[in-house]
Write an enzyme that holds these catalytic residues in place. Structure first.
Site, PDB file in Angstrom:
ATOM      1  N   ARG A 149      -2.567  10.493   6.504  1.00 15.84           N
ATOM      2  CA  ARG A 149      -2.295   9.182   6.936  1.00 15.84           C
ATOM      3  C   ARG A 149      -2.220   8.112   5.922  1.00 15.84           C
ATOM      4  O   ARG A 149      -2.665   8.422   4.790  1.00 15.84           O
ATOM      5  CB  ARG A 149      -4.051   8.758   7.706  1.00 15.84           C
ATOM      6  CG  ARG A 149      -4.272   7.512   7.784  1.00 15.84           C
ATOM      7  CD  ARG A 149      -5.543   7.123   8.160  1.00 15.84           C
ATOM      8  NE  ARG A 149      -6.553   7.150   7.233  1.00 15.84           N
ATOM      9  CZ  ARG A 149      -6.952   6.105   6.323  1.00 15.84           C
ATOM     10  NH1 ARG A 149      -6.516   4.941   6.695  1.00 15.84           N
ATOM     11  NH2 ARG A 149      -7.693   6.422   5.215  1.00 15.84           N
ATOM     12  N   HIS A 190      -8.278  11.281  -0.902  1.00 14.56           N
ATOM     13  CA  HIS A 190      -7.864  10.143  -1.526  1.00 14.56           C
ATOM     14  C   HIS A 190      -7.801  10.386  -3.108  1.00 14.56           C
ATOM     15  O   HIS A 190      -8.765  10.933  -3.733  1.00 14.56           O
ATOM     16  CB  HIS A 190      -8.911   9.021  -1.264  1.00 14.56           C
ATOM     17  CG  HIS A 190      -8.381   7.774  -1.331  1.00 14.56           C
ATOM     18  ND1 HIS A 190      -8.345   7.237  -2.612  1.00 14.56           N
ATOM     19  CD2 HIS A 190      -8.188   6.667  -0.410  1.00 14.56           C
ATOM     20  CE1 HIS A 190      -7.621   6.018  -2.552  1.00 14.56           C
ATOM     21  NE2 HIS A 190      -7.849   5.404  -1.367  1.00 14.56           N
ATOM     22  N   GLU A 244      -7.309   2.017  -2.794  1.00 10.73           N
ATOM     23  CA  GLU A 244      -5.815   1.972  -2.986  1.00 10.73           C
ATOM     24  C   GLU A 244      -5.360   0.408  -3.536  1.00 10.73           C
ATOM     25  O   GLU A 244      -4.270   0.372  -4.047  1.00 10.73           O
ATOM     26  CB  GLU A 244      -5.292   2.364  -1.792  1.00 10.73           C
ATOM     27  CG  GLU A 244      -3.811   2.694  -1.907  1.00 10.73           C
ATOM     28  CD  GLU A 244      -3.237   3.754  -0.884  1.00 10.73           C
ATOM     29  OE1 GLU A 244      -3.838   4.641  -0.309  1.00 10.73           O
ATOM     30  OE2 GLU A 244      -1.880   3.490  -0.682  1.00 10.73           O
ATOM     31  N   GLN A 287      -7.668  14.566   4.678  1.00  8.33           N
ATOM     32  CA  GLN A 287      -7.090  13.871   3.347  1.00  8.33           C
ATOM     33  C   GLN A 287      -8.068  13.595   2.333  1.00  8.33           C
ATOM     34  O   GLN A 287      -9.005  13.323   2.356  1.00  8.33           O
ATOM     35  CB  GLN A 287      -6.737  12.366   3.953  1.00  8.33           C
ATOM     36  CG  GLN A 287      -6.033  11.636   2.886  1.00  8.33           C
ATOM     37  CD  GLN A 287      -5.596  10.467   3.432  1.00  8.33           C
ATOM     38  OE1 GLN A 287      -6.462   9.104   3.802  1.00  8.33           O
ATOM     39  NE2 GLN A 287      -4.038  10.258   3.624  1.00  8.33           N
ATOM     40  N   ARG A 320      -0.813   9.224  -0.404  1.00  2.00           N
ATOM     41  CA  ARG A 320      -1.908   9.687  -0.930  1.00  2.00           C
ATOM     42  C   ARG A 320      -2.067  11.143  -1.344  1.00  2.00           C
ATOM     43  O   ARG A 320      -2.126  11.518  -2.390  1.00  2.00           O
ATOM     44  CB  ARG A 320      -2.973   9.631  -0.034  1.00  2.00           C
ATOM     45  CG  ARG A 320      -3.308   7.991   0.015  1.00  2.00           C
ATOM     46  CD  ARG A 320      -4.510   7.861   1.044  1.00  2.00           C
ATOM     47  NE  ARG A 320      -4.948   6.380   1.137  1.00  2.00           N
ATOM     48  CZ  ARG A 320      -5.473   5.845   1.892  1.00  2.00           C
ATOM     49  NH1 ARG A 320      -6.195   6.562   2.784  1.00  2.00           N
ATOM     50  NH2 ARG A 320      -5.864   4.483   1.609  1.00  2.00           N
ATOM     51  N   PHE A 325       0.836  -1.060   0.121  1.00  2.00           N
ATOM     52  CA  PHE A 325       0.075   0.014  -0.057  1.00  2.00           C
ATOM     53  C   PHE A 325       0.842   1.194   0.089  1.00  2.00           C
ATOM     54  O   PHE A 325       2.003   1.257   0.305  1.00  2.00           O
ATOM     55  CB  PHE A 325      -0.939  -0.010   1.212  1.00  2.00           C
ATOM     56  CG  PHE A 325      -2.376   0.186   0.958  1.00  2.00           C
ATOM     57  CD1 PHE A 325      -2.866  -0.958   0.259  1.00  2.00           C
ATOM     58  CD2 PHE A 325      -3.187   1.140   1.644  1.00  2.00           C
ATOM     59  CE1 PHE A 325      -4.425  -0.968  -0.232  1.00  2.00           C
ATOM     60  CE2 PHE A 325      -4.342   1.205   1.231  1.00  2.00           C
ATOM     61  CZ  PHE A 325      -5.145   0.367   0.584  1.00  2.00           C
ATOM     62  N   HIS A 367     -11.469  11.942   1.938  1.00  2.00           N
ATOM     63  CA  HIS A 367     -11.370  10.715   2.528  1.00  2.00           C
ATOM     64  C   HIS A 367     -11.208  10.324   3.989  1.00  2.00           C
ATOM     65  O   HIS A 367     -11.985   9.462   4.708  1.00  2.00           O
ATOM     66  CB  HIS A 367     -10.377   9.840   1.947  1.00  2.00           C
ATOM     67  CG  HIS A 367     -10.267   8.458   2.233  1.00  2.00           C
ATOM     68  ND1 HIS A 367     -11.448   7.628   1.902  1.00  2.00           N
ATOM     69  CD2 HIS A 367      -9.364   7.504   2.493  1.00  2.00           C
ATOM     70  CE1 HIS A 367     -10.948   6.384   2.145  1.00  2.00           C
ATOM     71  NE2 HIS A 367      -9.965   6.253   2.617  1.00  2.00           N
TER      72      HIS A 367
HETATM   73  C1  LIG Z   1     -14.623   3.971   1.395  1.00  2.00           C
HETATM   74  C2  LIG Z   1     -13.424   4.007   2.592  1.00  2.00           C
HETATM   75  C3  LIG Z   1     -12.308   2.835   2.385  1.00  2.00           C
HETATM   76  C4  LIG Z   1     -11.555   2.894   3.483  1.00  2.00           C
HETATM   77  N1  LIG Z   1     -10.585   1.941   3.630  1.00  2.00           N
HETATM   78  C5  LIG Z   1      -9.745   1.826   4.622  1.00  2.00           C
HETATM   79  C6  LIG Z   1      -8.567   0.963   4.725  1.00  2.00           C
HETATM   80  O1  LIG Z   1      -8.351   0.135   3.821  1.00  2.00           O
HETATM   81  N2  LIG Z   1      -7.823   0.860   5.585  1.00  2.00           N
HETATM   82  C7  LIG Z   1      -7.828   1.654   6.603  1.00  2.00           C
HETATM   83  O2  LIG Z   1      -7.260   1.571   7.548  1.00  2.00           O
HETATM   84  N3  LIG Z   1      -8.723   2.702   6.745  1.00  2.00           N
HETATM   85  C8  LIG Z   1      -9.906   2.704   5.621  1.00  2.00           C
HETATM   86  N4  LIG Z   1     -10.642   3.789   5.419  1.00  2.00           N
HETATM   87  C9  LIG Z   1     -10.820   4.774   6.745  1.00  2.00           C
HETATM   88  C10 LIG Z   1     -11.540   3.982   7.966  1.00  2.00           C
HETATM   89  O3  LIG Z   1     -12.327   2.978   7.523  1.00  2.00           O
HETATM   90  C11 LIG Z   1     -12.222   5.033   8.988  1.00  2.00           C
HETATM   91  O4  LIG Z   1     -11.162   5.975   9.299  1.00  2.00           O
HETATM   92  C12 LIG Z   1     -12.722   4.219  10.288  1.00  2.00           C
HETATM   93  O5  LIG Z   1     -13.363   3.146   9.982  1.00  2.00           O
HETATM   94  C13 LIG Z   1     -13.086   5.172  11.173  1.00  2.00           C
HETATM   95  O6  LIG Z   1     -13.755   4.246  12.511  1.00  2.00           O
HETATM   96  P1  LIG Z   1     -13.981   5.019  13.851  1.00  2.00           P
HETATM   97  O7  LIG Z   1     -14.353   3.686  14.476  1.00  2.00           O
HETATM   98  O8  LIG Z   1     -13.229   5.845  14.402  1.00  2.00           O
HETATM   99  O9  LIG Z   1     -15.594   5.434  13.227  1.00  2.00           O
HETATM  100  P2  LIG Z   1     -16.619   5.036  12.407  1.00  2.00           P
HETATM  101  O10 LIG Z   1     -16.557   3.933  11.969  1.00  2.00           O
HETATM  102  O11 LIG Z   1     -16.948   6.370  11.514  1.00  2.00           O
HETATM  103  O12 LIG Z   1     -17.811   4.994  13.568  1.00  2.00           O
HETATM  104  C14 LIG Z   1     -18.555   6.101  14.162  1.00  2.00           C
HETATM  105  C15 LIG Z   1     -19.508   5.722  14.981  1.00  2.00           C
HETATM  106  O13 LIG Z   1     -19.829   6.873  15.790  1.00  2.00           O
HETATM  107  C16 LIG Z   1     -21.391   6.548  15.767  1.00  2.00           C
HETATM  108  N5  LIG Z   1     -21.723   8.370  16.030  1.00  2.00           N
HETATM  109  C17 LIG Z   1     -21.485   9.254  15.557  1.00  2.00           C
HETATM  110  N6  LIG Z   1     -21.990   9.993  15.904  1.00  2.00           N
HETATM  111  C18 LIG Z   1     -22.862   9.978  17.131  1.00  2.00           C
HETATM  112  C19 LIG Z   1     -23.585  10.493  17.697  1.00  2.00           C
HETATM  113  N7  LIG Z   1     -23.855  11.895  17.618  1.00  2.00           N
HETATM  114  N8  LIG Z   1     -24.276   9.813  18.718  1.00  2.00           N
HETATM  115  C20 LIG Z   1     -24.125   8.655  18.765  1.00  2.00           C
HETATM  116  N9  LIG Z   1     -23.267   7.849  18.005  1.00  2.00           N
HETATM  117  C21 LIG Z   1     -22.805   8.441  17.000  1.00  2.00           C
HETATM  118  C22 LIG Z   1     -21.737   6.051  14.586  1.00  2.00           C
HETATM  119  O14 LIG Z   1     -23.126   5.794  14.474  1.00  2.00           O
HETATM  120  C23 LIG Z   1     -20.931   5.071  14.423  1.00  2.00           C
HETATM  121  O15 LIG Z   1     -21.101   3.783  15.167  1.00  2.00           O
HETATM  122  C24 LIG Z   1     -11.442   3.855   4.839  1.00  2.00           C
HETATM  123  C25 LIG Z   1     -12.866   4.839   4.639  1.00  2.00           C
HETATM  124  C26 LIG Z   1     -13.504   4.701   3.599  1.00  2.00           C
HETATM  125  C27 LIG Z   1     -14.396   5.744   3.486  1.00  2.00           C
END
Ligand SMILES: Cc1cc2nc3c(=O)[nH]c(=O)nc-3n(C[C@H](O)[C@H](O)[C@H](O)COP(=O)(O)OP(=O)(O)OC[C@H]3O[C@@H](n4cnc5c(N)ncnc54)[C@H](O)[C@@H]3O)c2cc1C
Ligand code: SF4
Ligand code: SF4
Ligand code: FES
Lengths: 597, 246
Positions: free
Chosen positions: A411, A236, A253, A234, A311, A121, A376
């Protein structure tokens, strides 16, 4: 007076993406009663969208990878404004967290000798991304969800929290509403973990899910917690550009990791242009297309193609090609994976194949894709302590995309999923410990009343359509805080954002309180305006270009700014910008760069 | 830009009606884009559930022209000309408009014993062949859209939710049972509590699965065989008799 349901836990985890679920698991396993709240259904959080993989230096691919190399790569990718201790902990613990996931039931792709398979990657020197085809996020979230459920976690789904409750500066719970009824709900807790993800929805062309409106970071900001490096957003390099309905949807990616090449309208493989190769990576990438081709089958004796630069570099290069009139028909670049053959593509990139086939009328085994940069990830966020994820507010912890420290100015792909595991766990452990050591705080009802009134205001005679306001925010951010920034643009953007802010009291919700999207959007907009202001102001503060922050008036990295993080705090209703020194690396860590930097 | 007419169900548990909206759509729009346009320009209170708009989260299930589908995966220009009817999925109680209460599915999931590996392995990383993980990975592609649950006649027509966990949970169970490192024995539970015997292999579930999981052929049928093997044919027959007469 409005009534509300009320719950009490030792630890309240807000957010059930990877970070929140891992925090809840850690908290429960430390014996704390734990409540888990998410604004969607369980298993639907943004994390589910992650595709490419989770980075951890397991060293399964017969390459000399270990945590030190991962550390160096992550610091370099982040342009050295990451918190070095955060990166150190991350690089050291990520392998254990991945292996542990396997013990929770995750099923990763394998190497011929049966170990977890790892893919290359951008910005990672060795093959380091543990993956499941191109649906790693789904595997991760489902595994954690099943684990948390097996531990009997108390889940409150489709509950939106809108305000942190304070007792003399300490966070003692949160308040919000239940989506399907619109009724209010209060959670009291001895410690609170915020794991609410990023704020990519502030931009129109984005790969992010509905949820990414920055609620948690905004709530923490309003409660007084410090935010850091908010200017670091970021892009992407590869989002879909066509058809218009699909604009922004991510092209993983992993396409480039599997050998995808980028070309412009002249058919040039432009990433080989000398002007796009950053000094610090010179000599580490394939010299010419012949070497890049050999790399496909012999990773040991050949260097990676420059499509796998970090990126920010690739996104800027595509942008420059388009600006120079060498873009693809819909204003992007071509991404070509055809040379890997249909069978390989369908096995390694099944959901990409499906996505283009279904939504773009295009067979990626036969035709080139068209791609352009899309928002992204948000590197900035709530300042969090490396060891415990503690924020600047007692009783409040932050982990995952909403937190700041690990990724610096940019990132690396794959570093988020492992971030969620490493720091989700640490936040859960620390919150549980804090809960053990402290008695519940005292709740004064006044805060609840204020919040109730504020939540209900959109039902009382305003006239601003929240969807339109959201759209205006997206226009402002896209135009003024996009991939290339200028002083004049940032100033104009800020003026526009403040004008939108002045209209917030007039937001109007249509209909009743039960499952009402216009009502939900009202609060989302409030959050996005606050964070948008912080981004615009922070961007103007950092007078240099670094990582995701490309500032045309200051096109180079500056030595002075290399030593600073930009801070933002909310004091007396105003956003205050400042800076703090980037923490020093320990001598052992410094030694890892000797002769390499 | 092209104009489309959508007839969207509006209402809640107390009742409702179909309402017509006209939408100007850009090229490539999916049904979910049209629903969002209605929210934005015509009625902000129209309720729908969605997260990713990329067919990855399984939130936006609905019945489009009577066909259970993901709203974010159904292009407007791929539908036959004429008004597009958008209804909530039918098998679960309605909350509002296009949103249903799918919590039953989460309740069933809780009753399934989680992945369990041999503790003797300790800290050792697993060694598994790709061939062996592939079988399980098919089931793990499930995005929990519950469209299969929605069409399974055991749940939809016969409302036997007390007896059968439905296809989604069957493939979850298949994924656990076929996991090369799992050592739990769920056979009895799969038969009794989860009610695998209720499935009579009509394959309606397979037809709607957006992940193209071969729910019956690769999941339920092998699961049935396994359960019958481990419980012994006689006891199964006895169970069948009891069920017929009971
Ligand atoms: C298409 C895509 C592909 C990606 N691919 C990769 C990858 O291959 N590898 C990698 O490392 N990263 C990747 N990323 C980045 C990564 O997926 C995210 O950064 C990561 O999943 C964020 O996780 P999190 O647990 O911080 O939050 P999230 O998964 O965003 O979860 C947030 C949580 O908070 C809750 N929440 C939000 N606001 C409130 C509120 N007001 N009240 C109650 N609950 C709330 C939501 O309901 C949810 O449950 C990708 C991102 C995208 C968009
Ligand atoms: S095959 Fe079985 S599970 Fe699938 S729809 Fe028919 S009865 Fe239901
Ligand atoms: S098996 Fe298929 S149809 Fe059923 S819930 Fe999973 S993804 Fe949806
Ligand atoms: S919105 Fe996620 S599957 Fe449709």
């Amino acid at each position: 007076m409005e009534t509300y349901d009320s719950f009490e836990y030792d630890v309240l985890v807000i957010g059930a993406g990877g970070a929140g679920l891992r925090a809840a698991i850690a908290s429960i396993e430390s014996g704390a009663s734990t409540g888990l709240v998410c604004k969607s259904l369980l298993g639907k959080a943004h994390t589910v969208m992650a595709e490419g993989g989770a980075a951890a230096a397991l060293g399964n691919m017969n390459e000399p990878d270990d945590w030190r190399v991962h550390f160096v790569d992550t610091m370099k990718g982040g342009k050295f404004i990451n918190h070095p201790r955060t990166v150190e902990i991350f690089a050291k613990e990520a392998p254990d967290r991945i292996l542990e996931l396997e013990k929770y039931g995750a099923v990763f792709d394998r190497t011929p000798d049966g170990k977890i398979s790892q893919r290359p990657f951008g910005g990672h020197l060795y093959r380091r991304l543990n993956h499941v085809g191109d649906r790693t996020g789904l595997e991760l979230i489902r595994t954690l969800q099943d684990k948390a459920v097996s531990l009997d976690v108390h889940t409150h789904m489709e509950v939106t929290l809108t305000r942190l409750l304070l007792d003399d500066g300490r966070v003692i719970g949160a308040f919000g509403y239940v989506r399907d009824t619109g009724k209010f709900v209060l959670f009291r807790a001895k410690a609170v973990v915020i794991a609410t993800g990023g704020w990519g929805k502030m931009f129109r062309v984005t790969s992010n899910s509905w949820e990414s409106t920055g609620d948690g970071a905004a709530m923490a900001f309003f409660a007084g917690a410090q935010l850091k490096d908010m200017e670091m957003v970021q892009f992407h390099p590869t989002g879909m550009v066509w058809p218009p309905g699909m604009k922004g949807i991510l092209v993983t990616e992993a396409v480039r990791g599997e050998g995808g090449i980028l070309t412009n309208s002249l058919g040039e493989r432009f990433m080989f242009k000398d002007e796009y190769m950053p000094e610090q990576y010179r000599g580490q990438f394939a010299e010419d297309e012949a070497e890049a081709r050999r790399w496909l089958d012999d990773k040991k004796n050949n260097r990676r193609p420059p499509e796998l630069l970090p990126r920010d570099v690739v996104a800027r290069s595509i942008y420059k090609e388009v600006q120079a009139g060498r873009g693809s028909p819909h204003g992007g670049a071509f991404l070509d994976i055809r040379h890997r053959g249909a069978a390989y593509i369908k096995a390694k990139l099944p959901s990409m194949y499906e996505q283009f086939h279904r939504l773009g009328d295009l067979d990626i085994t036969k035709e080139r894709m068209e791609v352009a940069p899309t928002i992204h990830y948000t590197m900035g966020g709530i300042a969090a302590d490396p060891e415990t994820c503690a924020t600047t507010l007692p009783g409040l912890y932050a982990a995952g995309e909403c937190a700041c420290g690990l990724h610096g100015a940019n990132r690396l792909g794959g570093n988020s999923l492992s971030d969620l595991l490493v720091f989700g766990r640490r936040a859960g452990l620390a919150a549980a410990e804090f809960a053990k050591a402290n008695a519940p705080g005292k709740l004064d009802e006044e805060q609840v009343e204020v919040e109730t009134r504020s939540l209900l205001a959109p039902f009382e005679g305003g006239n601003e359509n929240p969807f339109h306001l959201h759209s205006e925010v997206q226009d402002i951010m896209g135009e003024h805080a996009g991939i290339a920034r200028t002083t004049a643009g940032l100033e104009e953007g800020l003026a526009k954002m403040l004008a939108v802010k002045a209209r917030l009291p007039n937001l109007k919700a249509e209909g009743g309180r039960a499952y009402n999207p216009s009502w939900h959007t009202c609060r989302d907009v409030v959050h996005m305006v606050a964070l948008g202001e912080a981004i615009l102001r922070s961007a103007a503060e950092r007078k240099e270009s670094r990582g995701g922050h490309w500032y045309l008036d200051y096109p180079n990295e500056s030595d002075e700014w290399a030593k600073k993080n930009v801070t933002a705090t909310f004091v007396d209703g105003e956003v205050r910008i400042g800076s703090s020194p980037v923490p020093e690396m320990s001598p052992e860590l410094k030694a890892l760069f000797e002769g390499k930097k | 830009m092209a104009e489309y007419t959508l007839r969207v169900f509006r209402g809640d548990a107390k009742g409702g009606e179909e309402r017509e909206y006209r939408v100007q759509a850009a090229e490539g729009w999916v049904v979910l884009d049209a629903i969002h346009a209605i929210q934005r320009e015509q009625d902000g209170s129209l309720a729908c559930r969605w997260n990713c708009k990329a067919a990855k989260c399984g939130s936006c299930s609905a019945e489009i022209n009577g066909i259970p589908s993901l709203m974010c995966k159904t292009r407007l220009d791929a539908l036959p000309p004429g008004p597009i009817r958008v209804y909530p999925i039918k098998t679960f109680p309605l909350i509002r408009d296009l949103v249903t209460d799918v919590s039953w599915n989460y309740e069933q999931a809780k009753k399934i014993q989680a992945f369990t590996y041999d503790p003797k392995i300790g800290d050792q990383p697993f060694r598994i062949r790709q061939r062996d993980v592939e079988r399980v990975q098919e089931f793990r592609k499930c995005i929990e859209c519950f469209l299969c649950q929605n069409v399974c006649h055991v749940l939809r027509e016969h409302q036997l939710k007390d007896h059968y966990f439905g296809p989604r949970q069957m493939i979850r169970l298949a994924g656990l049972e076929m996991h090369p490192m799992d050592i739990a024995d769920r056979a009895e539970m799969i038969w009794q509590e989860a009610g695998v015997g209720y499935c009579n292999i009509t394959k309606c579930c397979e037809e709607v699965c957006p992940e193209s999981i071969r729910i019956t052929d690769n999941g339920i049928i092998p699961l049935k065989e396994r359960v019958i093997d481990s419980r012994g044919l006689l006891r199964v027959l006895r169970g069948l008799v009891r069920r017929r007469t009971g």
